[in-house]
Design an enzyme around this catalytic site. Structure first.
Site, mmCIF file in Angstrom:
data_model
loop_
_atom_site.group_PDB
_atom_site.id
_atom_site.type_symbol
_atom_site.label_atom_id
_atom_site.label_comp_id
_atom_site.label_asym_id
_atom_site.label_seq_id
_atom_site.Cartn_x
_atom_site.Cartn_y
_atom_site.Cartn_z
ATOM 1 N N GLY A 5 54.203 35.967 37.988
ATOM 2 C CA GLY A 5 53.104 35.605 37.115
ATOM 3 C C GLY A 5 53.320 36.132 35.710
ATOM 4 N N HIS A 23 48.454 43.878 39.445
ATOM 5 C CA HIS A 23 47.352 42.980 39.104
ATOM 6 C C HIS A 23 46.027 43.699 39.267
ATOM 7 C CE1 HIS A 23 50.671 40.821 41.091
ATOM 8 N NE2 HIS A 23 50.605 40.087 40.011
ATOM 9 N N HIS A 34 52.653 40.434 32.690
ATOM 10 C CA HIS A 34 53.428 41.648 32.967
ATOM 11 C C HIS A 34 54.461 41.915 31.870
ATOM 12 C CE1 HIS A 34 51.550 41.423 36.808
ATOM 13 N NE2 HIS A 34 52.170 40.304 37.141
#
Lengths: 331, 331
Positions: B54, B219, B57
């Site tokens: 995802g 997350h 980051h």
């Protein structure tokens, strides 16, 4: 206060010790004077380049001591100029036959400390010069400054002067180069949140949930205007307009573009600002020849960013492209 | 929400475009698939190294595409795995006679996307392998993962595999190296604040003014324990103890030590954690041979940090020391 901190009084020494431990082969730490210096300094064949300023702006300046950059940094406490004896002791330890050049961001406290430290060192026969940096276009005078403030653009002065000193340039030449880079460098910043000094334990100022401070100083000093928060594009357009019209930069110019994070803003957002700034400059006929997107000069954990432009010529571009090493690195 | 953002839906594309504009000579951007790739990839003489995962980051992974690191990254939206067709299209475009190696952090969503993308590419005769990374010692299973999570330690797998692929290693050799590095890499993190995804506009979870989340996922997933905030030293001691006892690391070991910032924590604080970790390791007879203090794998604007240790041997140390280039840089 949501921070990694032990005793706030030890915040700066503990950080400096960490830097030294992470760079055992290249850096030396002298705790008495908050001094981080290159282990091979002073070198007879080069002018020693020194920065001080307050702490809380990391990686500036203690993390950019290294080959092709600073020979030493002697910061004060968080947002406090170094005491004059730190500057004096640093100049003594860095004394080279070619001299010591002190780079000073234009804040009145720093100026005073460096002027006095310089005098003390000169009394012992050390050749010391001071070069002031004042790239911030936001305000003419400010809370802690007469004249423009020195902010993130100082990176470019350090980089150019550091590279030239590595190549053997003498003091007059370095001062010429440093003044030239400073004269074509312009910055303006914006704060989205306040910052929290460890010793205070709470935000240094208040900024409403939907407010931003345009033209903020790197200690959170007021800038041009407090305003309702707007989109990334609108913010960068405003910062860029202030910077471009100040020099002014104009069609045909080649520039270095820096988007500098103020400490609490993730790099993803900085690249969003960069993309917009790049587009706007292209529309004005200004070419971005060198790109800098990272944290360079921060205000502790402040969310915010600044935009810096440097007008390039072959000499400046060559010096910016020269190899450099520092504690702040990825690999 | 105190962020530089335009349309939250355009957060990732705008960031990727900025990265490409800042690196016009070395990177190519394919907007349809969120794909950032080296302009010289695929190369016939090397296995192509790819990471997805995802967004949110950064600098992982789109900002570590470059020589000696990744050949490409195809991220999903913020905290979302890339769609399988991004993985498939990336594998197709990166197809080299020596194959395509997909590095995947162990999160179930990413695993699924990469497994399916791999199958689609294999159906067209492309040689694709997957290497899973699972360095997080905090929890055995977690909200979004079966097995351990892959977090900041993935940097070391990428660095080693990237260097070896640059030196011409074939697929089997790269998988051996990657699995070996992963097997000696351990990480644990802590959150001091929650993070705010642009599309949500408010913090992803609640953390009290005096609380921290030990063992947090990247997350913001729950870790081992929510606890009262304590001093920097106490926090790093606890993270380090969990990491050291897990492999276990023991007296006589040489290690790489990474203090990774989670996005909102200034680097000054990271060096305070580093100094303490260095001391504690020295007491255990463990030598820090390589130091990494910066942001490597973040959670948007989360204040927090993680500690990673890698047990070094000559092979791993050589690969970590090999030259590398990436969008994330200082000079």
């Amino acid at each position: 206060m949501k921070k990694f901190v032990n005793d706030p009084k030890q915040f700066v020494p503990e950080m400096l010790r960490g830097i030294a431990l992470a760079n055992p082969d290249t850096l030396t730490y002298v705790p008495e004077y908050n001094l981080i210096m290159r282990s091979d300094a002073p070198r007879e064949d080069k002018v020693s380049i020194v920065q001080g300023s307050g702490s809380g702006h990391e990686p500036a300046h203690v993390m950019i001591v290294g080959k092709g950059m600073l020979d030493a940094a002697c910061p004060g406490d968080v947002f406090a100029a170094p005491p004059m004896d730190y500057v004096y002791e640093t100049a003594k330890r860095l004394a080279s036959p070619k001299g010591v050049l002190l780079l000073v961001n234009n804040y009145t406290g720093d100026r005073m400390a460096f002027d006095m430290g310089k005098e003390m060192a000169e009394a012992e026969g050390i050749d010391v010069r001071i070069l002031m940096i004042d790239d911030d276009v936001a305000v003419k005078d400010s809370t802690y400054t007469i004249g423009r403030r020195g902010v993130a653009g100082n990176f470019f002065v350090i980089k150019a002067v550091g590279a030239a000193s590595e190549q053997g340039a003498d003091m007059d030449e370095l001062v010429r180069i440093g003044e030239k880079v400073n004269s074509v460098t312009r910055t303006m910043g914006v704060a989205l949140t306040a910052c929290t000094p460890p010793a205070k334990g709470s935000p240094l100022f208040e900024l409403g949930e939907d407010e931003m401070e345009l033209g903020v100083g790197i200690h959170g000093e007021p800038g041009r205007e407090r305003r309702k928060l707007v989109s990334a594009d609108e913010i960068v357009d405003e910062l860029l307009e202030a910077v471009v019209t100040d020099l002014p930069f104009s069609s045909g110019d080649r520039v270095a573009l820096m988007i500098n994070g103020l400490g609490g803003t993730p790099i993803s957002e900085l690249y969003i600002l960069f993309g917009r700034a790049h587009d706007q400059l292209a529309e004005k006929g200004i070419t971005v020849a060198r790109s800098y997107v990272n944290e360079y000069c921060t205000s502790l954990d402040m969310a915010g960013a600044s935009v810096t432009l440097v007008k390039l010529d072959d000499e400046i571009e060559g010096l910016l492209a020269a190899p450099a090493e520092a504690a702040i690195r990825v690999f």
